[in-house]
Each structure stands twice: as structure tokens, then as C-alpha cells.
Design a protein around this motif. Structure first.
Motif, PDB file in Angstrom:
ATOM      1  N   PRO A   1       0.785  -1.067   0.305  1.00 54.11           N
ATOM      2  CA  PRO A   1       0.045   0.022  -0.049  1.00 54.11           C
ATOM      3  C   PRO A   1       0.935   1.049   0.088  1.00 54.11           C
ATOM      4  O   PRO A   1       1.839   1.414   0.768  1.00 54.11           O
ATOM      5  CB  PRO A   1      -0.765  -0.004   1.174  1.00 54.11           C
ATOM      6  N   VAL A   2       0.267   2.248  -0.720  1.00 52.66           N
ATOM      7  CA  VAL A   2       1.003   3.697  -0.655  1.00 52.66           C
ATOM      8  C   VAL A   2       0.005   4.603   0.166  1.00 52.66           C
ATOM      9  O   VAL A   2      -1.086   4.458   0.389  1.00 52.66           O
ATOM     10  CB  VAL A   2       0.922   4.272  -2.049  1.00 52.66           C
ATOM     11  N   TYR A   3       0.790   5.054   1.360  1.00 51.02           N
ATOM     12  CA  TYR A   3       0.513   6.031   2.152  1.00 51.02           C
ATOM     13  C   TYR A   3       0.736   7.394   1.944  1.00 51.02           C
ATOM     14  O   TYR A   3       1.902   7.961   1.585  1.00 51.02           O
ATOM     15  CB  TYR A   3       0.777   5.805   3.488  1.00 51.02           C
TER      16      TYR A   3
ATOM     17  N   LEU B   1      -4.829   3.578  -2.163  1.00 49.64           N
ATOM     18  CA  LEU B   1      -4.048   4.632  -1.559  1.00 49.64           C
ATOM     19  C   LEU B   1      -4.825   5.259  -0.235  1.00 49.64           C
ATOM     20  O   LEU B   1      -5.811   5.300  -0.084  1.00 49.64           O
ATOM     21  CB  LEU B   1      -4.029   5.987  -2.600  1.00 49.64           C
ATOM     22  N   ILE B   2      -3.925   5.137   0.782  1.00 46.15           N
ATOM     23  CA  ILE B   2      -4.196   5.899   2.148  1.00 46.15           C
ATOM     24  C   ILE B   2      -3.765   7.144   2.184  1.00 46.15           C
ATOM     25  O   ILE B   2      -2.622   7.529   1.986  1.00 46.15           O
ATOM     26  CB  ILE B   2      -3.471   4.703   3.215  1.00 46.15           C
ATOM     27  N   GLY B   3      -4.923   7.863   2.523  1.00 47.25           N
ATOM     28  CA  GLY B   3      -4.618   9.348   2.669  1.00 47.25           C
ATOM     29  C   GLY B   3      -4.921   9.637   4.191  1.00 47.25           C
ATOM     30  O   GLY B   3      -5.798   9.215   4.712  1.00 47.25           O
ATOM     31  N   SER B   4      -4.332  10.702   4.756  1.00 49.44           N
ATOM     32  CA  SER B   4      -4.777  11.491   6.196  1.00 49.44           C
ATOM     33  C   SER B   4      -4.334  12.751   6.067  1.00 49.44           C
ATOM     34  O   SER B   4      -3.775  13.306   5.451  1.00 49.44           O
ATOM     35  CB  SER B   4      -3.969  10.322   7.130  1.00 49.44           C
ATOM     36  N   GLU B   5      -5.063  13.201   7.195  1.00 52.14           N
ATOM     37  CA  GLU B   5      -4.866  14.611   7.680  1.00 52.14           C
ATOM     38  C   GLU B   5      -4.476  14.760   9.221  1.00 52.14           C
ATOM     39  O   GLU B   5      -5.028  13.766   9.771  1.00 52.14           O
ATOM     40  CB  GLU B   5      -5.653  15.675   7.422  1.00 52.14           C
ATOM     41  N   TYR B   6      -3.814  15.818   9.720  1.00 47.36           N
ATOM     42  CA  TYR B   6      -3.674  15.811  11.052  1.00 47.36           C
ATOM     43  C   TYR B   6      -4.943  16.489  11.628  1.00 47.36           C
ATOM     44  O   TYR B   6      -5.352  17.642  11.214  1.00 47.36           O
ATOM     45  CB  TYR B   6      -2.239  16.465  11.344  1.00 47.36           C
TER      46      TYR B   6
END
Ligand SMILES: [Zn+2]
Length: 285
Positions: free
Chosen positions: A105-107, A126-131
Motif C-alpha cells: 500500500p501507498v500512504y 491509496l491511504i490518505g490522512s490529515e492531522y
């Protein structure tokens, strides 16, 4: 080692870069001359070129008033896909390196941006995130601005050890006071042969990272230099830049557990990547 197209250069160390400075100065004068001539002659501030984000001939529009130094990196927006030079070059370089990293997986350390949307269309899973603030559990989904966003603190990721094929972190690390902890987390969560592709303010001609602000003993922000704020997709206030990196970032990557590091720079009229060279910091786990 992956061959890169014209306009992309690989650098192993500050010493290698310093040894090439005379050559680079000459090249830089050529680039400046091209940009100045184009600015002077263009009736509209639109440059023709190849968009690597949407894969076709395109027109790149430069923002800003005549007479002001343009923001080359955050504009030159593609008339088809709306991607800026920074987004286009980031997607482009990842596509060039993607075949060379460990499968998995790509983060991406962003989720509320057009670049994430573009990458998501290309990379299912695709794994995305925000703080999203202190007190939110890593990996939790939170409704924000009408979006369902995943929270991650890059200094304490919720992903398992050696679970990711690649990590893409574009213009985030300068906002993380304990950025060395983030590098350790990136190293921990990448598989052997995994790729970290990173951008952040980078002083190409300097050895040592410039610390602009840090967290003091009382837990408050201590400014060592006048505060600089960058744009934030989740807030109109902007976000503080704690540091601007230099070549010692490669040493920090090695200390965090990366087996091989390099800087890849790009400047290309054909792809519409102008301004100074765009530096990418690359770590191979
Ligand atoms: Zn495009």
C-alpha cells in the motif's frame, strides 16, 4: 536504478552537489534567462508544455501580477487537470519511481487536496490522512468540511511495522516540530525496499537545517526566526513552518533507518517545472 527523463537530476550528497556548483551556476543562468525571456515576451502568462499529471499537451497558467516575482511552484496550473507545477512534478516523479519500490500500500500524508484525488484515481487502495488535532485516535475517521478524513499523527502512525510499499509526504514535514520522530515512523512502517518521497523547503546550497521555531520546555512555541506560515487546505489561518531543511536531512534519514538516500532535483521548460529547481528528498528503506 531508474532512468529519469531530461530535467531530473540525482544527487547523493552535499559533497557531490558542491563539486558541481560551477556547472550548476551556468545551468541556472540559462534557466533564469529562459524564464526572464518568456516572462518578457509572453502576451499572456501561459506556457505550453506536456502535463505529466494528465498525460497530454497543455497550457500552464502562471499566477501573479506583472512585475512581481511569480510563485512558479504553486502555479503554472494545467488548463486540463488544474494541477500546479508542484503537484504535477510530485505525481510525475512518483510515477517514475513507482516500479522500483517494494509492493504494498501507498500512504500519502494528505487527503483533502487535489493531488490526493489525482493519486487516488491512479492508485486504488491509496491511504490518505490529515492531522485533525490532539486527542484523535490514529486511523480514526472524522467528518471535517463535509469530508470523511482519516486522522494520523506522522510522529505516531497507526500502521503496522513494515506494512507499506511507499510513503508520499509533500510539504508536511516542515510543519512537524519533532520531524525526526516522523522519519522514524516512516522507516518503521515501510517494508524493506519501500520508498519515501518527500518535499519540504530545502536549502540546496546549505548543509544544516534552519530551525525557525521549536517547542519550548513549557510546551509553548518558541520562535527563533520570524514566523512563516504556509497555506493549509483545512484552515484559513495557515500553518507554522518550524524548519527549512538542508542536506543534513539525508543524515537524519540514514539515522532513522533508511538504507539509501538521495535528492532528485527537477527543472524543465518542457514539463512546465520552472522557478528554482524543485528538490525531492528520497529514502529507500
Ligand atoms: Zn494536466
Amino acid at each position: 536504478m531508474t532512468d529519469l527523463p531530461h530535467g531530473f537530476l540525482r544527487w547523493k550528497s552535499y559533497a557531490e552537489f558542491a563539486g558541481a556548483q560551477a556547472l550548476l551556476a551556468q545551468e541556472w543562468r540559462g534557466q533564469q534567462a529562459f524564464q526572464q525571456q518568456w516572462l518578457a515576451n509572453a502576451r499572456e502568462r501561459v506556457l505550453g508544455g506536456w502535463c505529466a499529471a494528465c498525460g497530454r499537451d497543455a497550457l500552464f497558467a502562471l499566477d501573479g501580477a506583472v512585475g512581481e516575482e511569480p510563485n512558479w511552484r504553486e502555479s503554472l496550473t494545467c488548463n486540463h487537470c488544474g494541477m500546479t507545477a508542484r503537484w504535477r512534478s510530485s505525481a510525475h516523479l512518483y510515477a517514475l519511481l513507482a516500479g522500483a519500490h517494494a509492493p504494498g500500500p501507498v500512504y500519502m500524508t494528505e487527503q483533502a487536496t487535489p493531488l490526493h484525488a489525482l493519486m487516488r484515481a491512479r492508485l486504488p487502495g491509496l491511504i490518505g490522512s490529515e492531522y485533525l488535532g490532539p486527542g484523535v485516535a490514529g486511523g480514526a475517521l472524522v467528518e471535517r468540511h463535509g469530508l470523511s478524513l482519516r486522522h494520523e499523527d506522522v510522529t505516531a502512525l497507526s500502521m503496522a511495522d513494515a506494512s507499506l510499499g511507499a510513503i508520499l509526504s509533500f510539504d508536511v514535514l516542515e510543519h512537524v516540530p519533532d520531524w525526526r520522530a516522523a522519519l522514524r515512523e516512516f522507516a518503521r512502517t515501510l517494508k524493506p525496499g519501500g520508498l519515501l518521497l518527500l518535499t519540504a523547503p530545502f536549502h540546496f546550497g546549505a548543509r544544516d537545517t534552519v530551525v525557525r521555531a521549536r517547542i519550548g520546555a513549557d510546551g509553548g512555541i518558541e520562535h527563533l526566526l520570524p514566523p512563516v506560515y504556509h497555506g493549509d487546505p483545512l484552515s484559513t489561518d495557515g500553518v507554522l513552518c518550524y524548519q527549512e531543511f538542508a542536506w543534513d536531512l539525508l543524515d537524519a534519514l540514514a539515522a532513522a533507518g533508511f538504507a539509501r538516500t538521495e535528492v532528485i532535483s527537477c527543472w524543465s521548460a518542457a514539463y512546465g517545472y520552472l522557478g528554482g529547481v524543485h528538490p525531492f528528498i528520497v529514502g529507500w528503506r
